[in-house]
Write an enzyme that holds these catalytic residues in place. Structure first.
Site, short mmCIF file in Angstrom:
data_model
loop_
_atom_site.label_atom_id
_atom_site.label_comp_id
_atom_site.label_asym_id
_atom_site.label_seq_id
_atom_site.Cartn_x
_atom_site.Cartn_y
_atom_site.Cartn_z
N GLU A 1 -6.87 -1.27 10.30
CA GLU A 1 -7.52 -2.40 9.63
C GLU A 1 -6.54 -3.56 9.45
OE1 GLU A 1 -9.22 -0.63 6.09
OE2 GLU A 1 -11.01 -0.01 7.17
N GLU B 1 -15.36 3.99 11.19
CA GLU B 1 -15.51 4.50 9.83
C GLU B 1 -16.93 4.22 9.34
OE1 GLU B 1 -12.57 3.25 7.01
OE2 GLU B 1 -10.89 4.16 8.10
#
Length: 605
Positions: free
Chosen positions: A183, A258
């Site tokens: 991320e 995710e």
């Protein structure tokens, strides 16, 4: 297109009818739109779990649970700071540190592996997986091209690569992809850092496809992307999300890296319980469109010891995570099924070819209880102080080489001796004493930095501040989160000088050597309590800490983690492997509790 030739014998269970279990050579490729196994589209159905958070003895059980829910892949974070607790000393072999054993078990169970080695991972884990020794360098910058950071990253990548290289699909293992950072588009835009990181892996012989994981927004995907790497979306729940990935790079496949069945919980909140409908809708979309995905997390486990992380929001800019990483995941903290598990199992199973069935659900891990026992004070922190380190002004834990735990700061007041006391800055929770008497507490979570010191008839008053360092922030720009007192202490505007600092890491060695002293009769808060409880058989249990206030629990020398009366967590998970038939010892350090109190064993969180 990247092509990887798989050699050796690999066990592959493809619940979606994407290929039969086979021996010999296989290929795994990234096409423009798909992951290809032996040249055919392969839908990754992954469940994420973290070996550091799961008792080593239960790794196989949890992997089997994921398989029985319909997964064909396991995604796993590797926590750098869990494997290199001391600079230059790695542990990849003992109990939960044996990452290669975890990967081999996944292969034995017919599962592929997506490895998420960081070096930064977020994960609601202490400092996002980065080792706290980095913070001993005062001006270090992390997650960028700072050469002092990269030097340490290189050592980690070299060490981990040696462990995992034999387990790549190219060498007959189950690892099909490796993630680059995590991320990153939510944090920074140092593309040279990302390229250097990928190059480290490649030079170490990591020759499987790479992927990134970022939120599905243009700026995150641009900042976090790596050429040639598959694009993970956190999460990818709509055509619009996948369209963003395609705009970023139309030449690689994208997937939901995710998809969230649950969510994290901070101290002082209600338990986060997102329910079934949202994740069921997302999984149905992904199954209908034959998109690959990873459930973050299918099983959370536990932040044992001091490893729970924190976020930087809330009133005080600090939100520490609870000890449990149950996450409201399909498989609960103790490893049992939930309604969410059954719903997702039924949903994924409905896409099986006619005549195919999911594996049977493994038997539940047995649990036990024990009757209430009263813990008596055995000693106090004041009776266990080491030789202090003298400093002109307070310094944080890291300056003195301490990673976790507590630190006592002590000084004699000269000039101002009462009034407005301010700590700049407190990381994270403090109890304040004047001449051995408790004045009060300060809580960073609530933005508390100031407390009133009462007047004293003592000529040279002694000020003591006992600081607990809770989890380091693991996400976004506030990650440089040193513990203790980070700058100075001010009384009525005067900076207080000449401090003695007492290091209290309260590690397992410290607890094992802890001896009763004065029966814990010192009147000050900061007591250790002790008792034993009997078990007819060693099974999983939860320790009910409802009668205590704030502290740490050790059972048979193992650190179960933090408890706090503000909740929501009052029960701490204790696995069977840390218990024994017969007598078991429990030790509690509580910052506030004064009187004896009881604990009992219960079956659930």
């Amino acid at each position: 297109m990247k092509k990887v030739i798989l050699s050796g014998m690999l066990a592959l269970s493809c619940w979606m009818g994407q290929g039969a279990m086979a021996q010999g050579k296989h290929s795994f490729e990234l096409s423009k739109t798909d992951f290809l196994l032996d040249g055919k589209p392969f839908q990754i159905i992954s469940g994420e779990m973290h070996p550091a958070r799961i008792p080593h003895e239960y790794w196989r059980h949890r992997i089997q649970m994921a398989k029985a829910m319909g997964c064909n892949t396991i995604a796993a974070y590797v926590f750098w700071n869990y494997h290199e607790t001391e600079k230059g000393k790695f542990d990849f072999s003992t109990t939960n540190h044996n990452i290669t054993e975890f990967i081999k078990i996944a292969q034995q169970e017919g599962m592929w592996v997506m490895l998420r080695p960081g070096p930064y991972v977020c994960a609601e884990w202490e400092f996002g997986g980065l080792p706290s020794y980095l913070l001993q360098t005062p001006d270090i910058k992390v997650r960028c091209s700072d050469p002092r950071y990269l030097e340490n990253v290189q050592r980690y990548v070299d060490a981990l690569s040696a462990e995992i290289k034999p387990l790549l699909v190219t060498n007959g293992g189950p690892i099909v992809m490796v993630q680059v950072e995590n991320e990153y588009g939510s944090y920074g835009n140092d593309k040279q850092y990302l390229y250097a990181l990928k190059d480290m892996w490649v030079k170490n012989g990591i020759n499987v496809p790479f992927y990134t994981a970022d939120g599905p927004t243009p700026f995150m995907l641009e900042a976090g992307g790596v050429p040639g790497a598959a694009i993970g979306l956190d999460s990818g729940g709509s055509e619009a999300d996948f369209e963003q990935a395609k705009k970023q790079n139309p030449n690689v496949p994208s997937f939901s890296s995710e998809s969230y069945p649950g969510w994290l919980t901070h101290w002082g909140e209600q338990w986060q319980r997102p329910g079934i409908d949202g994740i069921a809708k997302e999984v149905k979309f992904l199954m209908d469109t034959k998109r690959s995905f990873n459930l973050y997390v299918i099983h959370g486990g536990t932040n044992f010891g001091y490893m729970a992380g924190a976020n930087s929001g809330g009133k005080g800019g600090y939100e520490p995570d609870v000890t449990s990483y149950d996450y409201d995941a399909p498989i609960n903290e103790q490893g049992d099924t939930t309604a969410k598990y059954m719903a997702l199992r039924n949903l994924i199973g409905s896409y099986l070819p006619k005549g195919k069935k999911l594996p049977a659900i493994p038997k539940a891990i047995p649990t036990t209880t024990f009757a209430a026992v009263t813990l008596q004070p055995m000693t106090t922190v004041w009776d266990q102080l080491p030789t202090p380190v003298h400093t002109p002004q307070p310094v944080p834990f890291e300056t003195l080489g301490q990673d976790y735990g507590f630190m006592l700061y002590k000084t004699t007041l000269i000039g101002h001796k009462s009034g407005k006391l301010t700590i700049r800055d407190l990381h994270d929770y403090a109890t304040v004493f004047l001449n051995g008497k408790f004045v009060g507490k300060l809580d960073r979570r609530l933005g508390e930095k100031t407390i009133d010191l009462p007047k004293s008839d003592v000529k040279d008053p002694i000020l003591e501040i006992l600081v607990e360092g809770m989890g380091r922030i693991n996400f976004a720009e506030a990650m440089i989160d040193r513990k203790g007192i980070t700058d100075r202490v001010v009384l009525n505007g005067m900076t207080l000088m000449q401090w003695d600092q007492y290091k209290l890491p309260m590690n397992e060695q410290f607890i094992q050597q802890l001896q009763p002293k004065h029966g814990g009769n010192d009147g000050r808060e900061g007591k250790f309590f002790k008792a034993s409880f009997e078990l007819p058989k060693a099974n999983d249990t939860y320790i009910d800490m409802s009668a205590f206030k704030k502290g740490i629990v050790w059972v048979n020398g193992h650190n179960l983690g933090r408890y706090w009366e503000i909740g929501p967590q009052k029960h701490l998970y204790c696995p069977a492997s840390w218990l024994k038939k017969g007598s078991n010892e429990i030790v509690v350090f509580d910052l506030l509790q004064q009187e004896p109190a009881s604990v009992q064993g219960v079956r659930t969180l």
